[in-house]
Design an enzyme around this catalytic site. Sequence first.
Site, mmCIF file in Angstrom:
data_model
loop_
_atom_site.group_PDB
_atom_site.id
_atom_site.type_symbol
_atom_site.label_atom_id
_atom_site.label_comp_id
_atom_site.label_asym_id
_atom_site.label_seq_id
_atom_site.Cartn_x
_atom_site.Cartn_y
_atom_site.Cartn_z
ATOM 1 N N GLU A 158 9.890 1.817 10.713
ATOM 2 C CA GLU A 158 11.055 2.773 10.693
ATOM 3 C C GLU A 158 10.231 4.301 10.638
ATOM 4 O O GLU A 158 9.579 4.413 9.732
ATOM 5 C CB GLU A 158 11.896 2.471 9.310
ATOM 6 C CG GLU A 158 13.107 3.272 9.294
ATOM 7 C CD GLU A 158 13.063 4.557 8.539
ATOM 8 O OE1 GLU A 158 12.996 5.582 9.188
ATOM 9 O OE2 GLU A 158 13.092 4.623 7.108
ATOM 10 N N GLU B 226 10.966 17.009 14.568
ATOM 11 C CA GLU B 226 11.261 16.685 13.232
ATOM 12 C C GLU B 226 10.602 17.516 12.264
ATOM 13 O O GLU B 226 9.111 17.802 12.198
ATOM 14 C CB GLU B 226 11.010 15.350 12.738
ATOM 15 C CG GLU B 226 11.395 14.863 11.438
ATOM 16 C CD GLU B 226 10.977 13.360 11.081
ATOM 17 O OE1 GLU B 226 12.007 12.757 10.108
ATOM 18 O OE2 GLU B 226 9.928 12.832 11.446
ATOM 19 N N CYS C 61 14.481 10.749 6.447
ATOM 20 C CA CYS C 61 14.116 10.330 8.022
ATOM 21 C C CYS C 61 15.523 10.494 8.621
ATOM 22 O O CYS C 61 15.757 10.769 9.968
ATOM 23 C CB CYS C 61 13.747 8.929 8.047
ATOM 24 S SG CYS C 61 14.543 7.502 6.897
ATOM 25 N N LYS D 33 0.844 -1.183 -0.151
ATOM 26 C CA LYS D 33 0.182 -0.049 0.084
ATOM 27 C C LYS D 33 0.981 1.114 -0.041
ATOM 28 O O LYS D 33 1.544 1.567 0.890
ATOM 29 C CB LYS D 33 -0.917 -0.154 1.117
ATOM 30 C CG LYS D 33 -1.942 1.016 1.111
ATOM 31 C CD LYS D 33 -1.677 2.267 1.845
ATOM 32 C CE LYS D 33 -2.684 3.414 1.589
ATOM 33 N NZ LYS D 33 -2.095 4.769 1.911
#
Length: 506
Positions: free
Chosen positions: A271, A407, A305, A197
């Site tokens: 992750e 972040e 990331c 997906k």
Amino acid sequence: MTAATHDAAALAARAGLLLPYTHVDDVFLDGAWTPARGTGRNPVTDPATGDVWGSVPDGTPEDVDAAVGSARRAFDDGEWPRLAPSERAAYLLRIAEEVEKRAEELSLTNTRENGSPVSESTGAAANAAGIFRYFATLADYLEREDVRAFPKGGGESVVRREPIGVCALIAPWNFPINLVVIKLAPALLAGCTVVIKPASPTPLSLRVIIDAVAAAGVPAGVVNLVTGSGRLGDALVKHPGVDKVAFTGSTPVGRKIAAACGELLRPVTLELGGKSSAIVLPDADLDAMSKVLIRSSMRNTGQTCYISTRILAPASRYEEVVDMVTSTIAAGKQGDPLDPDTVFGPCATESQYRTVLEYVESGLAEGARATTGGRAAALGGGLEHGYFVEPTVFADVTADMRISREEIFGPVICILKYDDAGGNADEAVALANNTEFGLGGLVFGGDPEAALAVADRMDTGSVGINFFASNHAAPFGGRHDSGLGTEYGVEGLNAYLSYKSIHRKV
């Protein structure tokens, strides 16, 4: 910062790109493109222009049922889990070849979907093919007999490594190709079947990967694809026919997936986000650092990331570091991501664009000093409605500021100062570890042993010394709010295995 310019001919060429997919109506089930069950649509927007250029089905629970059913039949009754690992490895090698044949299609589709500079996306096919080839080398590991003697003698245990089952693979929008492939390749080698997906903003490039899988002759039902919004991912995660979930994305969504998998006692690999630090030691070579800075701290317009978006500079060289970082970032060209000279493209989505601007405003309000950037980019030539934020460097950042703690996932670097009196890096290590995340990190220093000693003290899953790059053979994973589990390496393969011990007397 240098802005790219465009003329009418260039924009016409952009609009006329020959891409394999634009507006599509189907999903991939049982080895074939099949009409979706529902009638809803999800648009695909070019973040460089704000124009809708494609669309895919907005999947329904019925689509998920069909995809999981296809994968379930292929696992329970099909040949794939029963092939020798070396036979499955041969398929992986064929997939790698087919992916490389589609390199241009993958690059251009990826760039149109998320604005990744083509200088970045051009390497996507080669990297994806490399991942398939690496995991193919682990077939011998799966085929090697594992027999363990009882500690006190009298018997032995045969340890079997078996595929875990049907796996739900959920991809993010920043690296939609490779962050699926690092799940798909080990799952396939292990003997699992999968339902993929993609993130809703970036559903089209993965169709090219599916074409490569089909061209390689992978049996029907082994790999399936559905598209849709987050609610479709939720239905997939909770589907009773799924045995394992692997997800890359934001920490808030990862928490929800972890909670669902915990309730179901379902294995999960996550992750998630990061807020990594680059520690600049007093003896660092700043010229050398400048050459790897964008790749290590602003890769993919800051939408990566693990990159180290917090630079921790020694007080004795603070302004020198600020000047180097500022001049390096300011020299990068921003503009059309399809221009090979572009370094910084747009934010991938309108919502991310607004989020990044909010963080920039927060940094200014809290007293940080923007040495370059600090606002939305005003680009012409047909890019007026794109999601561009000027690449921004903040100096005079303190550890309590939002831009230092959270972040941002955009083109923003923060430079903090640490006390290097006495020549130690204790305060730098404390600052680097003073975060809820633990994904990446960097140490820049002239003494390799001293840099390694600092890296050893950083509480994070990966650290680079004077550069950062992922190694397909080495484990990659986060600590704390950066996730659970491991990808890459034999450890990444083990995540798709279930173990059985058979005890016998000898």
